[in-house]
Write a protein that holds these residues in place. Structure first.
Motif, short mmCIF file in Angstrom:
data_model
loop_
_atom_site.label_atom_id
_atom_site.label_comp_id
_atom_site.label_asym_id
_atom_site.label_seq_id
_atom_site.Cartn_x
_atom_site.Cartn_y
_atom_site.Cartn_z
N PRO A 1 0.80 -1.23 0.00
CA PRO A 1 0.00 0.00 0.00
C PRO A 1 0.83 1.27 0.00
N GLU A 2 2.00 1.24 0.65
CA GLU A 2 2.84 2.44 0.67
C GLU A 2 3.45 2.73 -0.70
N GLY A 3 3.40 1.75 -1.60
CA GLY A 3 3.95 1.97 -2.93
C GLY A 3 3.25 3.09 -3.68
N ARG A 4 1.97 3.34 -3.34
CA ARG A 4 1.22 4.38 -4.04
C ARG A 4 1.79 5.78 -3.80
N GLU A 5 2.65 5.92 -2.80
CA GLU A 5 3.26 7.22 -2.53
C GLU A 5 4.34 7.57 -3.55
N HIS A 6 4.78 6.60 -4.30
CA HIS A 6 5.83 6.82 -5.30
C HIS A 6 5.21 7.22 -6.63
N HIS A 7 5.76 8.28 -7.23
CA HIS A 7 5.22 8.76 -8.50
C HIS A 7 5.34 7.68 -9.58
N THR A 8 6.41 6.90 -9.55
CA THR A 8 6.58 5.83 -10.53
C THR A 8 5.43 4.83 -10.46
N VAL A 9 5.10 4.40 -9.25
CA VAL A 9 4.02 3.43 -9.07
C VAL A 9 2.68 4.05 -9.46
N TYR A 10 2.45 5.30 -9.08
CA TYR A 10 1.22 6.00 -9.45
C TYR A 10 1.07 6.04 -10.97
N SER A 11 2.16 6.31 -11.67
CA SER A 11 2.13 6.33 -13.12
C SER A 11 1.92 4.94 -13.70
N LEU A 12 2.65 3.95 -13.20
CA LEU A 12 2.51 2.59 -13.70
C LEU A 12 1.08 2.08 -13.56
N MET A 13 0.44 2.39 -12.44
CA MET A 13 -0.92 1.90 -12.21
C MET A 13 -1.95 2.65 -13.06
N GLY A 14 -1.54 3.71 -13.73
CA GLY A 14 -2.42 4.39 -14.66
C GLY A 14 -2.31 3.87 -16.08
N LEU B 1 -9.79 10.13 -22.01
CA LEU B 1 -8.70 9.83 -21.10
C LEU B 1 -8.58 10.94 -20.06
N THR B 2 -8.38 10.56 -18.80
CA THR B 2 -8.06 11.55 -17.78
C THR B 2 -6.61 11.99 -17.96
N ARG B 3 -6.23 13.05 -17.26
CA ARG B 3 -4.85 13.52 -17.38
C ARG B 3 -3.88 12.43 -16.93
N ARG B 4 -4.19 11.76 -15.83
CA ARG B 4 -3.31 10.68 -15.37
C ARG B 4 -3.20 9.59 -16.41
N GLU B 5 -4.33 9.17 -16.98
CA GLU B 5 -4.31 8.11 -17.98
C GLU B 5 -3.54 8.53 -19.22
N LEU B 6 -3.71 9.76 -19.64
CA LEU B 6 -3.02 10.24 -20.82
C LEU B 6 -1.51 10.23 -20.61
N LEU B 7 -1.04 10.86 -19.53
CA LEU B 7 0.40 10.97 -19.31
C LEU B 7 1.02 9.61 -18.98
N ALA B 8 0.33 8.80 -18.18
CA ALA B 8 0.86 7.48 -17.84
C ALA B 8 1.03 6.62 -19.08
N ASN B 9 0.08 6.68 -19.99
CA ASN B 9 0.15 5.84 -21.18
C ASN B 9 1.11 6.40 -22.22
N LEU B 10 1.37 7.70 -22.20
CA LEU B 10 2.45 8.23 -23.04
C LEU B 10 3.80 7.73 -22.54
N ALA C 1 12.69 10.71 -12.42
CA ALA C 1 12.55 10.64 -13.88
C ALA C 1 11.08 10.70 -14.29
N THR C 2 10.21 10.01 -13.56
CA THR C 2 8.78 10.02 -13.89
C THR C 2 8.20 11.41 -13.77
N SER C 3 8.58 12.12 -12.71
CA SER C 3 8.10 13.50 -12.55
C SER C 3 8.54 14.37 -13.71
N GLU C 4 9.78 14.20 -14.13
CA GLU C 4 10.28 14.99 -15.26
C GLU C 4 9.58 14.61 -16.56
N LEU C 5 9.33 13.32 -16.76
CA LEU C 5 8.61 12.88 -17.95
C LEU C 5 7.19 13.44 -17.98
N TRP C 6 6.52 13.41 -16.85
CA TRP C 6 5.15 13.94 -16.80
C TRP C 6 5.14 15.43 -17.10
#
Length: 409
Positions: free
Chosen positions: A74-87, A234-243, A196-201
């Protein structure tokens, strides 16, 4: 050595931190003696084609989604990488997966992919010229660094509409995310991936705003505009995560397909000469490269309910790993599987998966390889290996070379 000892040895070799430079003998042991094996933590490992194919197609076996993360980490959701991957759509189950795939696939049609052929050809020619400029008769050049890695980054950039001068910026950041995934999203690798994920987003977010104001004939513009009959989008999260997904999946998979394929040819000069003489059949050669030494070796799922696989009971919540590369060499599916043979009858491997989660970018990866190999062999008819390459030292979902030196003649 007893069968049980051989199985334990193969499992330790495949899943130890150091990995294994040649996993195929260990895959053979598991296929023969433990086609449904269990790791000490309870994870189930399957290695035969029929069981791997069933796991990929049966909705009982679910991808590791938000529900899985919430239960196991559950604490993994605090990481931007995991948040992006799950989108990403690859980490979504029904009905969310179907919705995302339907929307994204509109921007990934066969017509759009085939329309990239002239651009891919031009990019390949450009990189081959760069190889020639770096090489000399007695000086090797690294095929991975100067061709196999930059080509897919350039192609994805072309597809998305990223300006050419901005594309090199993406490579190290995409590599940071991929490296963290290979290291199970732990330690310093995860910290680097979060940055890196933050910079990519941020960068991709800027690009989407530009395309909202000034749409063009590229995938980002298409994804922004995409709607279904009910007004879904697509939501913003879905759009950026899938890019980010399109960049990372298209990058590593294709670069390793190119490197692994060339390595096989360099080991067999007869094959090298034959492919040079039949470039029109390159499609069959690429399919055999995908089967024989695939860039994607492993797929993971978890059981959404109590079930069975290969005659073994699988409890709900159990993680299941399919050894795709082992399935690709299952003699029950492919005769003489350890022989590279481009004359095999059409029989798609499991390299790009199967079922609902079949890789959306498979056609693009194939296109890049089908363009690259004939042009490479035509441009450099005397290409030779220049010593041993450096293969990845971990058996994870990806297999490839970090370095592949060649002499271009």
């Amino acid at each position: 050595m007893s069968e049980q000892a051989a199985v334990r040895r193969s499992l330790r070799a495949l899943f130890s931190p150091r990995g294994c430079p040649d996993p195929y003998p260990h895959y053979a042991v598991l296929r023969e003696h433990a086609p449904v094996a269990r790791l000490p933590d309870g994870t189930v490992v399957v290695s035969r084609h029929a069981d791997c194919d069933r796991m990929l197609r049966d909705p009982v076996f679910r991808v590791e989604d938000d529900e899985w993360i919430g239960r196991t980490w559950p604490e993994g959701r605090e990481h931007h990488t995991v948040y992006s991957l799950m989108g990403e759509m690859v980490n979504q189950n029904s009905p969310h997966h179907e919705r995302l795939r339907r929307l994204v696939s509109r921007a990934f049609t066969p017509r759009r992919v085939e329309g990239l052929r002239p651009a891919v050809t031009a990019l390949v020619e450009q990189l081959l010229t760069g190889l020639a400029e770096r090489a000399a008769p007695d000086r090797p050049v690294d095929f991975m660094a100067h061709f196999a890695l930059p080509l897919p980054i350039a192609v994805i950039g072309e597809l998305l509409g990223v300006p050419e001068e901005d594309r090199p910026w993406f490579a190290p950041r995409v590599q940071a995310v991929t490296s963290a995934i290979e290291q199970n999203l732990t330690g310093d690798a995860l910290d680097r991936a979060d940055e890196a994920t933050s910079e990519l987003w941020d960068r991709l977010g800027q690009l989407t705003e530009l395309r909202r104001a000034d749409p063009r004939e590229d995938l980002v513009s298409t994804l922004i505009a995409v709607r279904d009959a009910d007004g879904d989008r697509l939501t913003r999260r879905e759009l950026l995560a899938n890019l980010v997904l399109l960049y990372s999946a298209g990058y590593e998979t294709t670069s390793n397909l190119l490197g692994n394929g060339l390595a096989v040819l360099l080991e067999r000069p007869d094959l090298l000469a034959r492919l040079r003489g039949e470039p029109d059949r390159v499609g069959a050669w690429v399919e055999e490269m995908l089967r024989f030494d695939p860039p994607i070796q492993i797929a993971s799922r978890w059981a959404g309910e109590d079930t069975e696989l290969g005659g073994e009971s699988i409890a709900r919540g159990t993680q299941v790993i399919a050894l795709l590369a082992a399935a690709n060499r299952d003699p029950r599916r492919h005769p003489d599987p350890d022989v590279f043979c481009p004359d095999r009858p059409p029989s798609r491997s499991l390299t790009f998966g199967a079922g609902a989660h079949y890789c959306l970018g498979a056609a693009l990866a194939r296109l890049e390889a089908q363009v690259a190999f004939p042009l490479l062999l035509k441009r450099f008819p005397s290409i030779l290996p220049a010593g041993a390459g450096a293969a990845r030292d971990r058996v994870t979902s990806l297999r490839g070379h970090t370095r592949l030196p060649v002499l271009l003649g």
